[in-house]
Design an enzyme around this catalytic site. Structure first.
Site, PDB file in Angstrom:
ATOM      1  N   ASP A 187      -1.034  -2.230  -4.882  1.00 16.09           N
ATOM      2  CA  ASP A 187      -2.055  -2.614  -3.907  1.00 16.09           C
ATOM      3  C   ASP A 187      -2.884  -1.368  -3.615  1.00 16.09           C
ATOM      4  OD1 ASP A 187      -3.520  -4.228  -2.252  1.00 16.09           O
ATOM      5  OD2 ASP A 187      -1.958  -4.525  -0.764  1.00 16.09           O
ATOM      6  N   ASP A 213      -4.852   2.094   2.967  1.00 17.35           N
ATOM      7  CA  ASP A 213      -5.610   1.047   3.658  1.00 17.35           C
ATOM      8  C   ASP A 213      -5.532   1.272   5.158  1.00 17.35           C
ATOM      9  OD1 ASP A 213      -6.217  -0.028   1.229  1.00 17.35           O
ATOM     10  OD2 ASP A 213      -5.276  -1.966   1.578  1.00 17.35           O
ATOM     11  N   ASP A 255       0.854  -1.172   0.000  1.00 14.84           N
ATOM     12  CA  ASP A 255       0.000   0.000   0.000  1.00 14.84           C
ATOM     13  C   ASP A 255       0.897   1.232   0.000  1.00 14.84           C
ATOM     14  OD1 ASP A 255      -2.315  -1.599   0.313  1.00 14.84           O
ATOM     15  OD2 ASP A 255      -1.957  -1.687   2.474  1.00 14.84           O
ATOM     16  N   ARG A 290     -13.617   0.465  -4.136  1.00 15.62           N
ATOM     17  CA  ARG A 290     -13.098   0.684  -2.779  1.00 15.62           C
ATOM     18  C   ARG A 290     -12.881   2.169  -2.497  1.00 15.62           C
ATOM     19  NH1 ARG A 290      -8.557  -4.172  -2.087  1.00 15.62           N
ATOM     20  NH2 ARG A 290      -9.940  -5.898  -2.701  1.00 15.62           N
TER      21      ARG A 290
END
Length: 444
Positions: free
Chosen positions: A260, A264, A221, A316
């Site tokens: 990724d 997050d 991430d 997302r």
């Protein structure tokens, strides 16, 4: 349960003493103040979302003069942010472009520099092609070499921030590229005015059992917040840099995904405010909670997202599990049906409250696609509007009704399970119309 590190608030007296110390000990020939507006000592205002709860989020505002750093290389950046076992208050100013794929002597590093034990992508593709290997998990020396090569890259590009730290970009061109920044098992961190670009994985792994036709999975991430408390992520830009996901090749019939998440927030993180950022172009952009089975996240993952521009994301934005999450006054630019899946993901035991957001729809994408039910039950939404056709006209929308019409086999309810309290920044939806011009790095 991990407790936050106690610390006093930055009172006027403390702020004055810090300023006096900086003035008293600065030599006559000192360099000009890199931060004349005092942005590095700003704290999250009271009432500004979940990050203002608990002890509040003050970052490195109480840093002593010797713990204020201006950095322009990755090695200096890694040292300045302290690491997760250091809770010394620090302010770290990032100057210019810092590339994580750079050796200590300044030599650029490529994927070939991380490859060990004979790994090459060409050999990997030839060996594990399903037409040759079959539909079973990769194993053997070449898969082991991929894992070892990935570990070598991780050692270089991952960096962990300590507690009580503010990281602030100077000016409008501060960039961390190739870096995977981890706010892990720490408390009280502020990240502002930075561009986080292209934390690419040189060694994606093939998973033939992921989905109906397999997938390439990547690490890194661009920012991971895990096991942390009181975090403020504000006025940053997150993008793919010079390595856009839409231009990645396909192998084994699937996109060779080297990225990724952009941001997050996972593993019992709590009390976070994410405000006035520009999230640009990523496919799978942001997770809140990373596993349905991680029931230890119950009672955590309380996060506020407000005044962000979610710009051309695939999905997302965010996808939520477990947490009490307030998503308000954000601007969604929704385009390209070939790469768009959904906006808000309603996951297991999620408690989403979506309020006064603008969804700017392009390319024939409909309102029913803006939500997706990933095993959730309810979402409370109010005051959200559509803007489409370039007219600029705002049209009220019932997101749940539109979703349930499109997906009658997985309907969502609207039961109210909590009411946001820390709402000082909630505005009428029309105030969000010009938001894309006001957010992201360089706009402080």
């Amino acid at each position: 349960m991990r407790r936050p590190i106690p610390r006093p608030p930055l009172t006027l007296a403390l702020a004055a003493s810090v300023l006096l110390a900086a003035t008293s000990f600065a030599p006559a020939s000192a360099e000009p103040d890199p931060d004349p507006r005092g942005l590095g000592r700003q704290t999250l205002p009271e009432g500004d979302g979940w990050g203002s709860a608990g002890y509040g989020t003050t970052g490195g505002s109480a840093a002593a003069p010797e713990d204020v750093h201006v950095v322009s290389t990755f090695e200096d950046f890694r040292e300045a942010v302290g690491g997760k076992d250091d809770d010394t208050p620090r302010i770290v100013y990032v100057e210019g472009v810092i590339d994580a794929n750079t050796a200590a002597d300044g030599t650029p590093l490529t994927c070939a520099d991380y490859a060990v034990d004979g790994y090459t992508r060409e050999d990997y593709l030839e060996t594990y092609d399903p037409g040759v290997w079959g539909w079973k998990d990769p194993e053997g020396p070449l898969e082991e070499a991929r894992i070892a090569s990935s570990a070598a890259q991780a050692e270089q590009i991952r960096v962990e921030v300590g507690s009580n730290v503010t990281v602030l970009g100077l000016g409008d061109d501060a960039v961390l590229t190739g870096a995977s920044l981890r706010v892990h098992d720490v408390d009280n961190v502020i990240l502002r005015n930075l561009t986080f670009a292209d934390a690419h994985d040189c060694f994606p792994g093939w998973d033939p059992g992921d989905g109906g036709s397999g997938n390439w999975n990547s690490e890194y991430d661009q920012v991971e917040v895990s096991g942390a408390t009181n975090v403020w992520v504000d006025h940053n830009t997150f993008n793919d840099g010079d390595n856009p996901g839409t231009e990645l090749p396909e192998y084994f019939g699937r996109k060779y995904e080297v990225h990724d998440g952009l941001l997050d927030i996972v593993r019992q993180t709590d009390l976070v405010t994410v405000s006035r950022n520009h999230f640009d172009g990523r496919d799978k952009a942001m997770l809140l909670g990373n596993s349905d089975g991680r029931t230890s996240d119950r009672g955590y993952l309380r996060v506020t997202w407000h005044h962000n521009h979610f710009d051309g994301l695939g999905e997302r934005a965010p996808r939520v599990r477990y947490g009490q999450v307030h998503v308000h006054n954000n601007y969604y630019t929704v385009r390209d049906p070939d790469h768009f899946g959904y906006g808000l993901g309603v996951g297991k035991e999620s408690h989403l409250y979506a309020e006064n957001n603008i969804f700017d729809l392009h390319d024939g994408i409909g309102a029913g696609e803006l939500l997706y039910n990933w095993g959730g039950t309810d979402i409370v939404e109010q005051g959200n509007v559509l803007m489409s056709g370039g007219s600029g006209r705002l049209t009220p929308v019932d997101l749940v009704a539109e979703h349930n019409t499109l997906f009658p086999d997985r309907p969502l309810g609207t039961d109210l399970t909590w009411v946001p309290q820390l709402t000082a920044e909630v505005e009428p939806v029309h105030a969000v119309r010009g938001l894309p011009r006001k957010v992201g790095a360089g706009r402080l």
